[in-house]
Every structure is written in structure tokens, then in C-alpha cells.
Motif scaffolding. Sequence first.
Motif, PDB file in Angstrom:
ATOM      1  N   ASP A 166       0.830  -1.206   0.000  1.00 10.33           N
ATOM      2  CA  ASP A 166       0.000   0.000   0.000  1.00 10.33           C
ATOM      3  C   ASP A 166       0.868   1.260   0.000  1.00 10.33           C
ATOM      4  N   PHE A 167       1.924   1.249   0.803  1.00  6.33           N
ATOM      5  CA  PHE A 167       2.816   2.417   0.876  1.00  6.33           C
ATOM      6  C   PHE A 167       3.519   2.661  -0.457  1.00  6.33           C
ATOM      7  N   LEU A 168       4.047   1.598  -1.072  1.00  5.21           N
ATOM      8  CA  LEU A 168       4.734   1.755  -2.350  1.00  5.21           C
ATOM      9  C   LEU A 168       3.785   2.270  -3.432  1.00  5.21           C
ATOM     10  N   THR A 169       2.547   1.773  -3.393  1.00  4.67           N
ATOM     11  CA  THR A 169       1.548   2.240  -4.357  1.00  4.67           C
ATOM     12  C   THR A 169       1.239   3.716  -4.132  1.00  4.67           C
ATOM     13  N   GLU A 170       1.093   4.091  -2.856  1.00  2.00           N
ATOM     14  CA  GLU A 170       0.826   5.489  -2.512  1.00  2.00           C
ATOM     15  C   GLU A 170       1.938   6.398  -3.016  1.00  2.00           C
ATOM     16  N   GLN A 171       3.162   5.908  -3.005  1.00  2.01           N
ATOM     17  CA  GLN A 171       4.323   6.679  -3.450  1.00  2.01           C
ATOM     18  C   GLN A 171       4.598   6.524  -4.946  1.00  2.01           C
ATOM     19  N   ASP A 172       3.661   5.894  -5.663  1.00  2.00           N
ATOM     20  CA  ASP A 172       3.810   5.639  -7.100  1.00  2.00           C
ATOM     21  C   ASP A 172       5.133   4.928  -7.380  1.00  2.00           C
ATOM     22  N   PHE A 173       5.479   4.011  -6.479  1.00  2.00           N
ATOM     23  CA  PHE A 173       6.681   3.178  -6.594  1.00  2.00           C
ATOM     24  C   PHE A 173       7.943   4.011  -6.826  1.00  2.00           C
ATOM     25  N   PHE A 174       7.927   5.231  -6.299  1.00  2.00           N
ATOM     26  CA  PHE A 174       9.086   6.120  -6.393  1.00  2.00           C
ATOM     27  C   PHE A 174       9.582   6.258  -7.834  1.00  2.00           C
ATOM     28  N   GLN A 175       8.615   6.192  -8.756  1.00  2.00           N
ATOM     29  CA  GLN A 175       8.892   6.344 -10.196  1.00  2.00           C
ATOM     30  C   GLN A 175       9.916   5.316 -10.691  1.00  2.00           C
ATOM     31  N   THR A 176       9.806   4.109 -10.144  1.00  2.00           N
ATOM     32  CA  THR A 176      10.687   3.019 -10.580  1.00  2.00           C
ATOM     33  C   THR A 176       9.859   1.915 -11.222  1.00  2.00           C
ATOM     34  N   THR A 177      10.542   0.993 -11.869  1.00  2.00           N
ATOM     35  CA  THR A 177       9.889  -0.199 -12.419  1.00  2.00           C
ATOM     36  C   THR A 177      10.485  -1.484 -11.856  1.00  2.00           C
ATOM     37  N   LYS A 178      11.548  -1.380 -11.053  1.00  2.00           N
ATOM     38  CA  LYS A 178      12.236  -2.569 -10.557  1.00  2.00           C
ATOM     39  C   LYS A 178      12.249  -2.582  -9.027  1.00  2.00           C
ATOM     40  N   ILE A 179      11.778  -3.700  -8.466  1.00  2.00           N
ATOM     41  CA  ILE A 179      11.692  -3.852  -7.014  1.00  2.00           C
ATOM     42  C   ILE A 179      12.416  -5.129  -6.611  1.00  2.00           C
ATOM     43  N   ILE A 180      13.414  -4.989  -5.764  1.00  2.00           N
ATOM     44  CA  ILE A 180      14.193  -6.125  -5.272  1.00  2.00           C
ATOM     45  C   ILE A 180      13.725  -6.483  -3.871  1.00  2.00           C
ATOM     46  N   LEU A 181      13.401  -7.751  -3.659  1.00  2.00           N
ATOM     47  CA  LEU A 181      13.062  -8.240  -2.318  1.00  2.00           C
ATOM     48  C   LEU A 181      14.172  -9.184  -1.875  1.00  2.00           C
ATOM     49  N   THR A 182      14.885  -8.821  -0.810  1.00  2.00           N
ATOM     50  CA  THR A 182      15.908  -9.727  -0.286  1.00  2.00           C
ATOM     51  C   THR A 182      15.231 -10.795   0.564  1.00  2.00           C
ATOM     52  N   LEU A 205       0.648  -2.630 -14.611  1.00  2.00           N
ATOM     53  CA  LEU A 205       1.832  -1.854 -14.248  1.00  2.00           C
ATOM     54  C   LEU A 205       3.092  -2.447 -14.862  1.00  2.00           C
ATOM     55  N   ASN A 206       4.015  -1.590 -15.189  1.00  2.00           N
ATOM     56  CA  ASN A 206       5.308  -2.019 -15.713  1.00  2.00           C
ATOM     57  C   ASN A 206       6.278  -2.202 -14.552  1.00  2.00           C
ATOM     58  N   LEU A 207       6.123  -3.311 -13.858  1.00  2.00           N
ATOM     59  CA  LEU A 207       6.971  -3.606 -12.706  1.00  2.00           C
ATOM     60  C   LEU A 207       7.731  -4.905 -12.931  1.00  2.00           C
ATOM     61  N   LYS A 208       8.959  -4.946 -12.456  1.00  2.00           N
ATOM     62  CA  LYS A 208       9.740  -6.181 -12.459  1.00  2.00           C
ATOM     63  C   LYS A 208      10.092  -6.506 -11.016  1.00  2.00           C
ATOM     64  N   ILE A 209       9.603  -7.639 -10.540  1.00  2.00           N
ATOM     65  CA  ILE A 209       9.806  -8.046  -9.146  1.00  2.00           C
ATOM     66  C   ILE A 209      10.964  -9.040  -9.115  1.00  2.00           C
ATOM     67  N   ILE A 210      12.022  -8.656  -8.430  1.00  2.00           N
ATOM     68  CA  ILE A 210      13.260  -9.442  -8.403  1.00  2.00           C
ATOM     69  C   ILE A 210      13.438 -10.065  -7.027  1.00  2.00           C
ATOM     70  N   ILE A 246      13.999  -0.075  -6.277  1.00  2.00           N
ATOM     71  CA  ILE A 246      13.595  -0.104  -4.873  1.00  2.00           C
ATOM     72  C   ILE A 246      14.161  -1.387  -4.285  1.00  2.00           C
ATOM     73  N   VAL A 247      14.669  -1.320  -3.067  1.00  2.00           N
ATOM     74  CA  VAL A 247      15.067  -2.519  -2.323  1.00  2.00           C
ATOM     75  C   VAL A 247      14.196  -2.616  -1.079  1.00  2.00           C
ATOM     76  N   HIS A 267      20.907   5.153  -8.143  1.00  2.00           N
ATOM     77  CA  HIS A 267      19.705   4.551  -8.718  1.00  2.00           C
ATOM     78  C   HIS A 267      18.942   3.703  -7.701  1.00  2.00           C
ATOM     79  N   LEU A 268      19.445   3.621  -6.475  1.00  2.00           N
ATOM     80  CA  LEU A 268      18.667   3.039  -5.381  1.00  2.00           C
ATOM     81  C   LEU A 268      17.840   4.180  -4.779  1.00  2.00           C
ATOM     82  N   VAL A 269      16.597   4.299  -5.213  1.00  2.00           N
ATOM     83  CA  VAL A 269      15.803   5.470  -4.858  1.00  2.00           C
ATOM     84  C   VAL A 269      15.002   5.285  -3.576  1.00  2.00           C
ATOM     85  N   TYR A 270      14.799   4.046  -3.167  1.00  2.00           N
ATOM     86  CA  TYR A 270      14.147   3.806  -1.867  1.00  2.00           C
ATOM     87  C   TYR A 270      14.657   2.499  -1.311  1.00  2.00           C
ATOM     88  N   ASN A 271      15.243   2.562  -0.129  1.00  2.00           N
ATOM     89  CA  ASN A 271      15.839   1.406   0.530  1.00  2.00           C
ATOM     90  C   ASN A 271      15.049   1.127   1.802  1.00  2.00           C
TER      91      ASN A 271
END
Length: 366
Positions: A166-182, A205-210, A246-247, A267-271
Amino acid sequence: MGAIKALDFVVKRDDLQQSKTLEKNYPDQLDDNKVLFKIDLFSFTSNNITYAVSGDRLGYWKFFPTKDGYGIIPAWGFAEVIRSTHPEVSIGQRFYGYFPMSSHLLVSPAKVGVNGFMDGMPHRKELPSVYNYYSNIEADSTITPKTEKLFSIFRPLFVTSFLIDDFLTEQDFFQTTKIILTSASSKTAQALACLLNDRKKKEGLNLKIIGLTSKANSGFVSGLGWYDQTICYDEIDQLNSNHKHIVVDFTGNHETQFRLQSVLGEHLVYNCLVGLVDWKNMKGKHKLPKKGEFFFAPAHAEKRQKEWGMAKLSQNLGMAWKLFEDAVISTLEIKDYKGAQNLKQVYSDMLNGKIDPKQGNILSLS
């Protein structure tokens, strides 16, 4: 009726490798407006290790005070009312909520309603309300006898994932398309990946979930179907450093953070810092370029509760949970453990990183 003998599983706060079981008694007669729970079951995941590691910093030891120098790790589970002096809470009722790793819990119900109540014990009044609420399972259609264990394992983690999504959506994914989940195999990461994948498909959405994971768990992570790409920790250098990322970090591993920050740079816009799965490696020889931002789920939950109201928040959470419940049920093997010795072993295994991502642990000291 006689006094009730109870057990608490406690750990040494300055040396988490040390644990033991303490005995205590609850009196025959309770004070007015009190309720005694018998805790039927609770889950144990890497999230509980995060509670222990950050117990002093984030106040988790405050919920269930015990012997000096020791702490009781909180857990999510189900309990039955076995004694009550409160006119609105009856013996035999069952509740879901935040319990100690114990056989029993004494609470002081406040703001009692059809859906549940808050624990009004004085030592809990200043603690986040999301942890102090006990839900009457008769009023929650998402809980059934067949799904209680799955609910206990995933629901508390899922709430965190729901709020991050919900938070990432509210922030429009910080204008990114790539999200890394450790720690992509961890249960909180699984839930977040599922929600992001569903949102991506439904909203186009144009998202790539890594998914970033260990070699041992890479096959499991890839097989979930929620990640667009799975990479191992020793492949971080392969990330495309020319795109914004995003990480969402569930590991707490210092070296992993350093390598991600070094490779991605500006290019790490939200950690987003969430968990401490790899709590033994929280420090390293390299100074981190950036600290990252800790995501405290209760704060975002309270924000949404004020903005949406509790009814809408519950409705949105319930719909998202149903989607995830249907998706995850086939990936999980639930194992039951009873007694202090089994709890001690599961705790030791989890503390020392012996985690099978396919397994969900359900325990009981009752």
C-alpha cells in the motif's frame, strides 16, 4: 477450581542463544474485569527472531514482562478464555492476537465489542494498539478451523506485506519499475511478492519483481511464480545499475546492503528496511553509503486507519488476504510441535538460520 500452573518460554536478552522455561501460577480467583487465556497455538517464523533481535530498540520486550534479564518473544496465535470476571467476555470464547510464547495469558479487556477487545493492562497502554487487540474469531469470516494454522503463520507477516504494498503504491513506486526483495523465500517477502504481482497484472503496471535469495532456496523462489527474476546473493553485481530500483530488505545483512548500495548507487531510490532474518551479520567492515529507512508497519496501519476508517481497512485487508491465502496454501507444509523441548529446538533452529521456506511451524505449550 484451584490455581493454574503456567509456563513461559524465555530468552536471555543479551544472549539470545540462551533460553529456558519458567513456571508460574495464576490464582484461583481473578480480580474484577480480568480474563485468563489458555493459549492453544502460535506460529514461529523468522519474524519472531526479528522481534527478539529488536526487542530493546522497538519495545517488543515490554508486552509480556518476565524475570529481569530475560524476555518473552511475542507470537501470533489463538487462545481460549478459561476464566473470566468480565461481564462481556465469556468462558469458551476464542480469540486471535498477539500472545507470549507461553501456556497462558492474563488480560484486562477494554473497549469490548462484537469483534473483540483491547488489552487494558497498564503496562501495554503506551504500546502500539495494533498489537493489543484480540479478535473474536466468531466475528471474523476469514478464520475457519481449517485455516487457523495458516492464518497464524502468515497473517501477521501478511499485514506487514499489505502495508508495504500500500505504501509503495501510494508513493507511485518512487517512479521506478524494478523492485528487489531480499530474503525472497521468507514468508513476509513471499506475501509482498504475491501482492505486487497481483497488482501488476490487474493494473497493467510495468513492474519487475526481483527475488534475491540463497542458492539453496533459488529453486523454491523461482517456483512460486510471483517473481519475474530470481538471483542469488553472489550475483548482485549482475543487477542493471542504469535503472532506478527499490530494495525491500528482509535480511538485515550488512554486507548484502553494502553490495546493493554500491552496485545501484544513486539509482537506489528507496531502501526499505523491514526484517532481520540474518541477524548475526548486521555489522560489517564497510561503512554503508546510506542508512536506509526502517518501515514500522504499525505507524502506517494507524495512518490508514485514520484516513480510511477501521471498517475499510479491515475490508481491504480481508480481500487481499483471501487472494494470498488461495495462492499460498499449496506451497506450505505445516508442522505441529508441542511442549517446551520442541519449542526450544524450533527456536534454536530458527535463530541459527535453519529455515525451510516450505515449512510453517505451529507450537503449543498448553
